[in-house]
Design an enzyme around this catalytic site. Structure first.
Site, PDB file in Angstrom:
ATOM      1  N   VAL A   1      20.242 -78.508 -20.729  1.00 43.90           N
ATOM      2  CA  VAL A   1      19.044 -79.129 -20.157  1.00 43.90           C
ATOM      3  C   VAL A   1      18.199 -77.980 -19.606  1.00 43.90           C
ATOM      4  CG1 VAL A   1      20.286 -79.417 -17.933  1.00 43.90           C
ATOM      5  CG2 VAL A   1      18.286 -80.813 -18.396  1.00 43.90           C
TER       6      VAL A   1
ATOM      7  N   THR B   1      22.723 -74.753 -16.175  1.00 41.24           N
ATOM      8  CA  THR B   1      23.771 -75.156 -15.244  1.00 41.24           C
ATOM      9  C   THR B   1      23.230 -75.272 -13.820  1.00 41.24           C
ATOM     10  OG1 THR B   1      25.316 -74.116 -16.762  1.00 41.24           O
ATOM     11  CG2 THR B   1      26.172 -74.677 -14.618  1.00 41.24           C
TER      12      THR B   1
ATOM     13  N   VAL C   1      19.410 -72.513 -30.861  1.00 42.76           N
ATOM     14  CA  VAL C   1      19.338 -71.167 -31.448  1.00 42.76           C
ATOM     15  C   VAL C   1      20.621 -70.968 -32.248  1.00 42.76           C
ATOM     16  CG1 VAL C   1      19.321 -68.702 -30.949  1.00 42.76           C
ATOM     17  CG2 VAL C   1      17.915 -70.269 -29.589  1.00 42.76           C
TER      18      VAL C   1
ATOM     19  N   HIS D   1      33.036 -71.201 -12.669  1.00 45.45           N
ATOM     20  CA  HIS D   1      32.342 -69.918 -12.544  1.00 45.45           C
ATOM     21  C   HIS D   1      32.681 -68.921 -13.659  1.00 45.45           C
ATOM     22  CE1 HIS D   1      32.160 -70.782  -7.927  1.00 45.45           C
ATOM     23  NE2 HIS D   1      31.263 -71.459  -8.605  1.00 45.45           N
TER      24      HIS D   1
ATOM     25  N   HIS E   1      30.678 -67.968  -5.154  1.00 48.67           N
ATOM     26  CA  HIS E   1      29.976 -68.779  -6.161  1.00 48.67           C
ATOM     27  C   HIS E   1      28.918 -67.893  -6.810  1.00 48.67           C
ATOM     28  CE1 HIS E   1      31.575 -72.772  -4.722  1.00 48.67           C
ATOM     29  NE2 HIS E   1      32.036 -71.888  -3.852  1.00 48.67           N
TER      30      HIS E   1
END
Ligand SMILES: Cc1cc2nc3c(=O)[nH]c(=O)nc-3n(C[C@H](O)[C@H](O)[C@H](O)COP(=O)(O)OP(=O)(O)OC[C@H]3O[C@@H](n4cnc5c(N)ncnc54)[C@H](O)[C@@H]3O)c2cc1C
Length: 597
Positions: free
Chosen positions: A114, A118, A261, A531, A575
């Site tokens: 989208v 993320t 792509v 992660h 994070h």
């Protein structure tokens, strides 16, 4: 296939937002244009680049994204609903290969498909990593420009502090001078839960390894404190909302959505292979088109998409490409390798409280009421993601594991483990939420793992999912650290502020009373911390390892730069979204400098 091939009747959706709204233009218009830069992947980093590069009206930029736009989609805006997005239509819905460290289980691997990538589906935690992490990058790449001293200005370009949703006085909860003035809005929780003060008071009273940290984004990440999140004015702040949306009315920026792509196309080989053309398609069986950049292709397809595109283009380990009959143009063994992820384990406790969010999830009427409160006033439970507090810890100095392993953290001040407190039963993994009772979820994670995984092709078809090995809990170090984190969490909960609150460990955690049993619990219930990074790592220009140089240019090739989480040379002990934004801001500057734009 000739470059710019297209036909009038076939159109691929390109949305170009003008002040008049959103327009769909046919692919023909895109393929006939000359772009200076083509950004492959409209995710966290890709939207930053599209926005920053198109600030110059003379520079033409094309952003290509496999997914669509989630603009105005409520579940991406409401912070509390972020946890519902993995597995939704906005997720690529990858699965890992069976993980030896998790008793052979495959686990879901979420990635945004989208605009905003993320950053549109993540859980908001905002950590820019310790100063030491950036200095480690400088030493690994031999480029001092990655040290904190030089990178700080890019961090400050990414984000700014805003008031929490409830507007409370944040004195003592954060250090404003450590923050910048960029587009991403960052705030501390705007709906304090009863856990918040218990966590803060416990860390203040215990000190030592559990010490209070007033601001995890002020240079030192160790310690416990309030979570900072990419939330502003009660809504998600993502690279799509904060960077791309304000740039959408620029005539020199085109955004192609729902377009995959498929590979980079080698356009010439002088002394070095040149890849300035990109191939796209909307489906495996559909027409494939080519678009060329005058200056550079920027790959920002993320930790999975970027190595997949490189491998499909004949850039990667020759031995792997030979097996799929893909011609190797550039033999770079590390493409897709060195994947690092943070393992995460949910520890459940039943608690003496009727204020946890459990009742909200069980009762559709209460849930609807909370959603209405968010929509009408921007207040209430739904203004935050379900975790309001976090802590980073090191293993004890004398931990036996250091007799066998060197410390993998980037410095003696960087963390090995993380603990997050969630005010209810958070469904991380397969354990079903109980139908009655009140709970707390304590998430324990390893943020300096030694395990490594990989992304490899399963076929030469760009629409086939690659094999993703997260390498979770493969290393003895990682399982040791996870068990220590679980023990630290339980010690933390024995402090006085928790007295009378914790009833008991819940479910199989109750029986995990020895180190061996805790390790078995971790392997049974462990999941990804979401992660993964490092599959196209940055290294010194002439190093035998790595994929891109310290300016993020693909080695052995002309015309391609990689800008996303795949370039991490050492994964941050925290994070990772904020470091991705920092990389993207620095990359935009590197590009502007190189082309004097
Ligand atoms: C569920 C979840 C929760 C998370 N929570 C947090 C958190 O709380 N805090 C934190 O710091 N981090 C968190 N993360 C991690 C963080 O959000 C990501 O590491 C980061 O956003 C990745 O940025 P990126 O630019 O590397 O990739 P992405 O943002 O994933 O961007 C890649 C983009 O490329 C597109 N793409 C891929 N392949 C192709 C292709 N072939 N053609 C066209 N487009 C393509 C994708 O659709 C995507 O839009 C979380 C991640 C997940 C999955």
């Amino acid at each position: 296939m000739p470059a710019n091939r297209c036909s009038e009747e076939i159109s691929i959706k390109a949305t170009f937002r003008s002040k008049r709204g959103s327009m769909i233009i046919p692919l023909a218009e895109v393929t006939n244009k000359i772009y200076d830069f083509i950004v492959a992947g409209g995710g966290t980093a890709g939207c930053v680049l599209a926005s920053r590069l198109s600030q110059n009206p003379n520079i033409k930029v094309l952003l290509i994204e496999a997914g669509g736009s989630a603009q105005g989609q409520q579940n991406t805006e409401v912070p509390f609903l972020g946890v519902t997005l993995p597995g939704s239509d906005l997720d690529w819905k990858f699965n890992s290969v069976p993980q030896a460290g998790l008793d052979g289980r495959s686990v879901p691997v979420a990635r945004g498909q989208v605009l905003g990538g993320t950053s549109t589906i993540n859980f908001f935690t905002w950590n820019r990593a310790s100063n030491a992490l950036w200095d480690k990058w400088a030493s690994l790449t031999g480029d001092q420009e990655w040290s904190w001293k030089h990178v700080e200005k890019y961090y400050k370009m990414t984000s700014r502090l805003v008031k929490p949703a409830d507007g409370h006085d944040t004195t003592g909860e954060i250090i404003p001078s450590a923050h910048g003035n960029g587009p991403i809005e960052v705030s501390v929780p705007g709906f304090p839960t009863e856990l918040d003060s218990m966590v803060v008071n416990t860390s203040k009273s215990l000190g030592g390894r559990f010490a209070y940290n007033q601001d995890i984004n002020a240079g030192k990440t160790l310690g416990f404190g309030l979570m900072q999140s990419s939330i502003g004015h009660s809504k998600r702040s993502s690279s799509a909302t904060a960077y791309l949306a304000p740039a959408m009315n620029r005539p020199n920026l085109d955004v192609l959505i729902n377009t995959h792509v498929t590979r980079l196309v080698r356009t010439s080989e002088r002394h070095i292979s040149v890849f300035r053309t990109i191939e796209v398609a909307t489906s495996a069986s559909g027409q494939h088109y080519q678009i060329t950049a005058a200056k550079e292709i920027i790959l920002s397809a993320g930790v999975i998409g970027t190595p997949q595109i490189l491998l499909l283009s004949g850039i990667g380990p020759k031995e792997d490409l030979d097996k799929l009959n893909i011609i190797t143009y550039v033999d770079i063994p590390d493409v897709g390798r060195n994947l690092v992820d943070h393992p995460l384990v949910p520890n459940y406790f039943s608690v003496n409280s009727d204020k946890t969010f459990d009742a909200v999830l069980r009762d559709p009427t209460i849930f609807a009421g909370k959603l209405q409160e968010w929509a009408s006033s921007g207040q209430g439970l739904f203004v935050d993601s379900p975790g309001n507090t976090q802590g980073y810890m090191r293993l004890p100095k004398d931990a036996a594991i250091f007799e066998r392993y060197q410390d993998p953290a980037s410095s003696p001040e960087s963390a090995h483990t993380e603990i997050i407190f969630v005010d209810g039963f958070g469904q991380f993994g397969e354990a079903p939420a109980p139908e009655t009772g009140n709970f707390m979820t304590v998430l324990t994670g390893v943020v300096s793992p030694l395990s490594r995984g990989s992304v490899t092709l399963t076929s030469s078809d760009p629409f086939d999912k690659p094999a993703i090995d997260l390498g979770l809990l493969n290393s003895e170090f990682d399982i040791f650290a996870m068990v220590q984190a679980m023990k630290d969490a339980q010690s933390f909960l024995t402090a006085e502020p928790w007295s009378g609150y914790i009833k008991a460990p819940f479910g199989e955690l109750a029986d995990a009373t020895t180190d061996e049993a805790k390790a078995a619990y971790a392997r049974k219930f462990g999941v990804t911390g979401n992660h993964p990074a490092g599959t196209a790592a940055m290294s010194p220009a002439h190093a035998a390892w790595g994929v891109v140089d310290s300016k993020l240019l693909l080695k052995g090739v002309e015309g391609v730069r990689v800008v996303d989480a795949s370039v991490f040379p050492h994964t941050p002990e925290c994070h990772i979204q904020a470091p991705v934004y920092v990389i993207a801001e620095r990359a935009a500057d590197l590009i502007k400098e190189k082309y004097a734009i």
